[in-house]
Design a protein around this motif. Structure first.
Motif, mmCIF file in Angstrom:
data_model
loop_
_atom_site.group_PDB
_atom_site.id
_atom_site.type_symbol
_atom_site.label_atom_id
_atom_site.label_comp_id
_atom_site.label_asym_id
_atom_site.label_seq_id
_atom_site.Cartn_x
_atom_site.Cartn_y
_atom_site.Cartn_z
ATOM 1 N N CYS A 87 -2.190 -4.362 -10.194
ATOM 2 C CA CYS A 87 -3.166 -3.501 -9.556
ATOM 3 C C CYS A 87 -4.237 -3.075 -10.542
ATOM 4 O O CYS A 87 -4.092 -3.195 -11.756
ATOM 5 N N GLU A 88 -5.338 -2.608 -9.988
ATOM 6 C CA GLU A 88 -6.453 -2.114 -10.785
ATOM 7 C C GLU A 88 -6.584 -0.638 -10.442
ATOM 8 O O GLU A 88 -7.087 -0.290 -9.367
ATOM 9 N N LEU A 89 -6.121 0.227 -11.313
ATOM 10 C CA LEU A 89 -6.065 1.656 -11.000
ATOM 11 C C LEU A 89 -7.420 2.276 -10.711
ATOM 12 O O LEU A 89 -7.515 3.282 -10.037
ATOM 13 N N GLU A 90 -8.467 1.683 -11.274
ATOM 14 C CA GLU A 90 -9.772 2.316 -11.136
ATOM 15 C C GLU A 90 -10.409 2.100 -9.770
ATOM 16 O O GLU A 90 -11.387 2.738 -9.432
ATOM 17 N N LEU A 91 -9.865 1.175 -8.984
ATOM 18 C CA LEU A 91 -10.403 0.963 -7.643
ATOM 19 C C LEU A 91 -9.587 1.792 -6.667
ATOM 20 O O LEU A 91 -8.383 1.596 -6.526
ATOM 21 N N GLU A 92 -10.254 2.712 -5.995
ATOM 22 C CA GLU A 92 -9.514 3.662 -5.161
ATOM 23 C C GLU A 92 -8.675 2.984 -4.096
ATOM 24 O O GLU A 92 -7.524 3.359 -3.855
ATOM 25 N N GLY A 93 -9.260 1.976 -3.459
ATOM 26 C CA GLY A 93 -8.547 1.287 -2.387
ATOM 27 C C GLY A 93 -7.258 0.638 -2.872
ATOM 28 O O GLY A 93 -6.196 0.772 -2.257
ATOM 29 N N VAL A 94 -7.368 -0.043 -4.024
ATOM 30 C CA VAL A 94 -6.210 -0.740 -4.589
ATOM 31 C C VAL A 94 -5.167 0.269 -5.041
ATOM 32 O O VAL A 94 -3.961 0.091 -4.844
ATOM 33 N N ARG A 95 -5.637 1.356 -5.634
ATOM 34 C CA ARG A 95 -4.740 2.405 -6.113
ATOM 35 C C ARG A 95 -3.929 2.968 -4.955
ATOM 36 O O ARG A 95 -2.715 3.129 -5.023
ATOM 37 N N PHE A 96 -4.627 3.238 -3.875
ATOM 38 C CA PHE A 96 -3.988 3.812 -2.697
ATOM 39 C C PHE A 96 -2.969 2.846 -2.106
ATOM 40 O O PHE A 96 -1.835 3.233 -1.791
ATOM 41 N N ALA A 97 -3.369 1.584 -1.964
ATOM 42 C CA ALA A 97 -2.467 0.571 -1.393
ATOM 43 C C ALA A 97 -1.231 0.389 -2.264
ATOM 44 O O ALA A 97 -0.111 0.267 -1.755
ATOM 45 N N THR A 98 -1.431 0.382 -3.580
ATOM 46 C CA THR A 98 -0.301 0.206 -4.500
ATOM 47 C C THR A 98 0.642 1.401 -4.399
ATOM 48 O O THR A 98 1.869 1.240 -4.380
ATOM 49 N N ALA A 99 0.060 2.598 -4.291
ATOM 50 C CA ALA A 99 0.891 3.796 -4.180
ATOM 51 C C ALA A 99 1.733 3.726 -2.908
ATOM 52 O O ALA A 99 2.932 4.054 -2.916
ATOM 53 N N GLN A 100 1.125 3.251 -1.838
ATOM 54 C CA GLN A 100 1.866 3.124 -0.579
ATOM 55 C C GLN A 100 3.012 2.142 -0.705
ATOM 56 O O GLN A 100 4.118 2.375 -0.187
ATOM 57 N N ARG A 101 2.726 1.013 -1.393
ATOM 58 C CA ARG A 101 3.768 0.009 -1.608
ATOM 59 C C ARG A 101 4.947 0.580 -2.378
ATOM 60 O O ARG A 101 6.112 0.371 -2.036
ATOM 61 N N LEU A 102 4.603 1.296 -3.459
ATOM 62 C CA LEU A 102 5.662 1.855 -4.303
ATOM 63 C C LEU A 102 6.480 2.877 -3.516
ATOM 64 O O LEU A 102 7.710 2.947 -3.644
ATOM 65 N N LEU A 103 5.786 3.657 -2.713
ATOM 66 C CA LEU A 103 6.471 4.672 -1.911
ATOM 67 C C LEU A 103 7.444 4.020 -0.940
ATOM 68 O O LEU A 103 8.580 4.471 -0.743
ATOM 69 N N ARG A 104 7.006 2.921 -0.355
ATOM 70 C CA ARG A 104 7.846 2.175 0.584
ATOM 71 C C ARG A 104 9.101 1.664 -0.116
ATOM 72 O O ARG A 104 10.211 1.769 0.396
ATOM 73 N N MET A 105 8.863 1.104 -1.334
ATOM 74 C CA MET A 105 9.987 0.586 -2.124
ATOM 75 C C MET A 105 10.953 1.717 -2.443
ATOM 76 O O MET A 105 12.174 1.542 -2.386
#
Lengths: 131, 288
Positions: A87-105
């Motif tokens: 992921c690229e933390l500096e892109l808000e969209g990617v950050r948000f999507a990654t956070a959602q993925r991790l939360l799901r996991m």
């Protein structure tokens, strides 16, 4: 809970809640972060590697700032049977999507999703990677 | 690779800015003089538009485009093309020598990966090196882009690639006394930018590389990693700083130096083909 390296300080062991998921963060711009993660992995109990560990590689968008070979990270993921997320933390969209993925996991690892265990989920991810 | 030293002397000891270039469409080596004239007219027109480099001074730009037959790797490579811009002062046109203000050259050294897969009308010269004012670079670049439908991009060099370069070049055998091997790191996330310069005696660096490299003539990522790890560990032992957490921005050896912004200086004629081969490879991977 955030930690810069493992093992966690033993003084707080009895205050600590159960650990359901460990996300190792590797900054592709820092060779040091990879070394740190490799050293910390040695302190993790083997039972975590049944779906409760994942590697998160940040800074993945910057090809020109790479200090680590992506191959080396993928090999690490394979060696520890754990998924590697980029992921690229500096892109808000990617950050948000990654956070959602991790939360799901995390929900799966904590046993909050009936019918899906951490182990079955990680083998599902592995199979889709191989495809 | 038997390159005439006279012809390539101009390449050495100059800071070249690197670009990757996509294949040129319908570029004909027989028409180099025509291209020089067209480019000259283009630059004159740009100046008329007020995009002059030096405002208020009446100067003529003379363009020369030539072919460097020996500057290539294999027979499959196209020979290098050199573009030179010189200033001719109108005031004393007879006696004064033209002053070279800008040079740029296209080349391909073992660029088979690219040239193999390209249709007939295209000429592959993926590496473009420039020396001189950015405004001239942009004019020459625009003209080539318009005329040959190609695309220029600055070639950045990642810390990973810089560490390959320093490992390779530090290990080169040199007959003369060599200059120090220097690595420059930039420390991220500080309020004031901090650069750390790490200089190593060239013989120590070569000795280290010789213990690491297993097969002469072959280099693996593992060997480069071990080499760099030794340097980092040594620095940490003395200064308690983890250089591996900083960004490697520049490497300097007696063979060549390279900066992450895509600027190289080649210092040693013997290793010119090797350096160009590595840069060609980087340019091709940026294109693909």
């Amino acid at each position: 809970h955030l930690a810069t390296s493992l093992p966690l300080p033993s003084e707080r062991d009895h205050f600590r809640p159960r650990i359901d998921l460990i996300v190792f963060m590797i900054d592709i711009k820092s060779k040091y972060s990879l070394k740190n993660v490799e050293a910390s992995l040695a302190h993790v109990d083997a039972s975590f590697f049944l779906g409760k560990v994942c590697f998160l590689v940040t800074g993945a968008g910057r090809v020109n700032a790479c200090s680590i070979e992506t191959n080396a990270i993928c090999k690490l993921g394979e060696a520890y049977c754990s998924p590697v997320l980029f992921c690229e933390l500096e892109l808000e969209g990617v950050r948000f999507a990654t956070a959602q993925r991790l939360l799901r996991m995390l929900q799966i690892c904590a046993g909050h999703i009936p019918g899906v265990s951490a182990l079955s989920f990680v083998s599902l991810m592995k199979n889709s990677d191989d495809d | 690779e038997n390159v005439d030293p006279q012809k390539t002397a101009f390449l050495l000891r100059k800071a070249w800015t690197l670009y990757s270039v996509t294949p040129l469409y319908r570029f004909h080596r027989a028409r180099l003089r025509d291209y020089a004239r067209l480019l000259s007219a283009f630059i004159a027109a740009e100046k008329q538009k007020g995009l002059a480099v030096e405002v208020g001074v009446e100067l003529d730009i003379k363009v020369a485009v030539s072919s460097l037959a020996d500057l290539r790797g294999s027979e499959q490579d196209q020979a290098a093309v050199l573009v030179q811009l010189s200033l001719r002062s109108r005031a004393s046109s007879r006696n004064s020598e033209d002053k070279l203000v800008w040079s740029g050259w296209f080349c391909s050294v073992y660029g088979d990966d690219l040239s193999e897969n390209v249709p007939e009308d295209f000429t592959c010269l993926p590496l473009f090196l420039t020396h001189g004012a950015e405004s001239y670079t942009s004019m020459v670049g625009s003209w080539f882009q318009k005329t040959f439908d190609c695309c220029f991009r600055r070639l950045a060099i990642s810390p990973l690639n810089l560490s390959w370069m320093v490992a390779m070049w530090a290990g080169c055998k040199l007959d003369r006394a060599a200059s120090a091997v220097e690595l420059v790191f930039s420390v991220p996330r500080l309020s004031q930018p901090l650069d750390i310069s790490y200089a190593i005696h060239p013989e120590d660096a070569k000795a280290l590389w010789d213990t690491v490299q297993k097969t002469p003539g072959e280099i693996t990522q593992e060997e480069v990693d071990v080499f760099m790890d030794c340097l980092y560990a040594h620095f940490h032992r003395h200064f308690k700083i983890h250089l591996s957490a900083a960004k490697l921005v520049k490497v300097s050896t007696a063979v060549a130096s390279a900066h992450c912004d895509g600027i190289v200086k080649i210092l040693h004629r013997q290793y010119l083909p090797g350096v160009l081969m590595l840069l060609t490879e980087l340019a091709i991977s940026q294109i693909q």
